[in-house]
Design an enzyme around this catalytic site. Structure first.
Site, mmCIF file in Angstrom:
data_model
loop_
_atom_site.group_PDB
_atom_site.id
_atom_site.type_symbol
_atom_site.label_atom_id
_atom_site.label_comp_id
_atom_site.label_asym_id
_atom_site.label_seq_id
_atom_site.Cartn_x
_atom_site.Cartn_y
_atom_site.Cartn_z
ATOM 1 N N LYS A 1 0.735 -1.276 0.142
ATOM 2 C CA LYS A 1 -0.022 -0.097 -0.049
ATOM 3 C C LYS A 1 0.756 1.431 -0.003
ATOM 4 O O LYS A 1 1.584 1.628 0.756
ATOM 5 C CB LYS A 1 -0.962 -0.024 1.237
ATOM 6 N N ASP B 1 -3.101 4.396 -2.264
ATOM 7 C CA ASP B 1 -4.318 4.566 -1.342
ATOM 8 C C ASP B 1 -4.219 6.243 -1.287
ATOM 9 O O ASP B 1 -3.749 6.676 -0.112
ATOM 10 C CB ASP B 1 -3.913 4.048 0.047
ATOM 11 N N LYS C 1 -6.917 8.272 -1.707
ATOM 12 C CA LYS C 1 -8.333 8.572 -1.157
ATOM 13 C C LYS C 1 -8.881 10.000 -2.066
ATOM 14 O O LYS C 1 -8.935 10.900 -1.126
ATOM 15 C CB LYS C 1 -8.281 8.794 0.200
ATOM 16 N N ASP D 1 -12.982 14.917 -4.622
ATOM 17 C CA ASP D 1 -13.172 16.202 -5.249
ATOM 18 C C ASP D 1 -14.243 16.207 -6.212
ATOM 19 O O ASP D 1 -15.209 15.357 -6.187
ATOM 20 C CB ASP D 1 -11.821 16.520 -6.307
ATOM 21 N N THR E 1 -12.148 5.916 10.071
ATOM 22 C CA THR E 1 -12.079 5.449 11.606
ATOM 23 C C THR E 1 -11.653 6.492 12.467
ATOM 24 O O THR E 1 -12.082 6.245 13.751
ATOM 25 C CB THR E 1 -11.311 4.131 11.353
ATOM 26 N N ARG F 1 2.707 -0.817 10.509
ATOM 27 C CA ARG F 1 3.683 -0.905 11.895
ATOM 28 C C ARG F 1 4.212 -2.121 12.127
ATOM 29 O O ARG F 1 5.262 -2.301 12.469
ATOM 30 C CB ARG F 1 3.424 0.413 12.752
HETATM 31 O O1 C5P Z 1 0.446 0.932 10.931
HETATM 32 P P1 C5P Z 1 -0.783 0.694 10.976
HETATM 33 O O2 C5P Z 1 -1.231 -0.990 10.632
HETATM 34 O O3 C5P Z 1 -1.867 1.276 11.822
HETATM 35 O O4 C5P Z 1 -1.494 1.231 9.418
HETATM 36 C C1 C5P Z 1 -2.776 1.233 9.023
HETATM 37 C C2 C5P Z 1 -2.626 1.689 7.558
HETATM 38 O O5 C5P Z 1 -4.261 1.615 7.128
HETATM 39 C C3 C5P Z 1 -2.318 3.324 7.640
HETATM 40 O O6 C5P Z 1 -1.739 3.356 6.282
HETATM 41 C C4 C5P Z 1 -3.564 3.969 7.568
HETATM 42 O O7 C5P Z 1 -3.236 5.137 7.308
HETATM 43 C C5 C5P Z 1 -4.372 3.291 7.017
HETATM 44 N N1 C5P Z 1 -5.816 3.530 7.249
HETATM 45 C C6 C5P Z 1 -6.356 3.474 8.669
HETATM 46 N N2 C5P Z 1 -7.639 3.534 9.043
HETATM 47 C C7 C5P Z 1 -8.383 3.845 7.908
HETATM 48 C C8 C5P Z 1 -8.000 3.865 6.713
HETATM 49 C C9 C5P Z 1 -6.657 3.922 6.479
HETATM 50 O O8 C5P Z 1 -5.546 2.862 9.602
HETATM 51 N N3 C5P Z 1 -9.754 4.184 8.259
#
Ligand code: C5P
Length: 238
Positions: A36, A62, A64, A67, A124, A215
């Site tokens: 991603k 990603d 998003k 517009d 979220t 992460r």
């Molecule tokens: O590091 P982590 O597992 O928290 O990363 C989650 C990824 O998913 C990040 O790139 C974050 O921006 C993305 N994301 C999220 N919640 C959302 C949409 C995207 O955590 N509702």
């Protein structure tokens, strides 16, 4: 079993520099289903870098988009030249914007492209109070389900939603309508800044099509070992 789990694991390369992302992509080649690329890496490294990453795995771009329909159409037409596996838009951009985006992606696929279009239902990071301040009296989960149904009507191929909502989306929109779920944490790991986390096996049991993990893999001392541990947890769902 491991290969079908692998296809469903998407690793978020939320890294500030192209060199770090490239090193991680090399390490994870053949072990994950998709990489991603979000706004941070795309703004730092640009479209040419996405091409470099595609050598290692299919890409979920990603970005998003949100517009007016004509602007989203133009931006999508440009990024579709990269033929990513997935792109996304905000459902809150409205029905005409989603229909326009879906048409652009359909034309791309008719010409031999592989890209599918997801809609972000409700971020979220927006809780009930934040929605109320925006003028919506809905519960986030109800609004997310409403947005998912609308995204399907408008021709999108799936949604980005919480793993907690994936089952309701599948029931309302059907198995073929994808549910891509972030906020995944392996059992026993810290939630970090994610508020409502779900573990890999539970997310699949709940009806997620793809799990996004950032992460817990990219900041692990051994990212390959962390990936294999997550694939093993995913397999427990079946
Ligand atoms: O590091 P982590 O597992 O928290 O990363 C989650 C990824 O998913 C990040 O790139 C974050 O921006 C993305 N994301 C999220 N919640 C959302 C949409 C995207 O955590 N509702």
């Amino acid at each position: 079993m491991q290969s079908s789990m692998r296809e469903r694991l998407v690793v978020a390369l939320d890294l500030p520099a192209a060199a770090d992302a490239l090193a991680m992509a090399r390490l994870l080649e053949g072990k994950v289903g998709m990489l991603k690329v979000g706004l941070e890496l795309f703004c730092a490294a640009g479209p040419a870098f996405v091409k470099e990453l595609q050598v290692f795995a299919p890409i979920f771009l990603d970005l998003k988009f949100h517009d007016i329909p004509n602007t989203v159409k133009g931006a999508l037409q440009v990024v579709l030249r990269l033929d990513p596996r997935l792109v996304n838009i905000h459902a809150s951009g409205g029905p005409l914007m989603m229909e326009t985006a879906a048409e652009v992606v359909r034309v791309h696929r008719a010409a031999g492209g592989q890209t599918e279009l997801l809609a972000v239902t409700v971020l979220t990071s927006l809780d009930r109070e934040a929605l109320a301040r925006l003028g919506s009296l809905d519960e986030p989960a109800d609004l997310a389900l409403h947005m998912a149904k609308l995204a399907k009507e408008c021709g999108c191929d799936g949604v980005v939603c919480s793993a907690r909502e994936a089952g309701a989306v599948r029931d309302a929109c059907g198995e073929a309508f994808h549910r891509l779920t972030p906020g995944i944490r392996p059992r026993g790991e810290a939630a970090m800044d994610q508020a409502r986390v779900v573990d890999p096996a539970q997310a699949l049991r709940n009806g997620a099509t793809w799990l996004v993990v950032g992460r817990p893999i990219t900041q692990a001392p051994d990212p390959v070992a962390a990936t294999l541990a997550i694939l093993n947890q995913m397999a427990e769902a079946f």
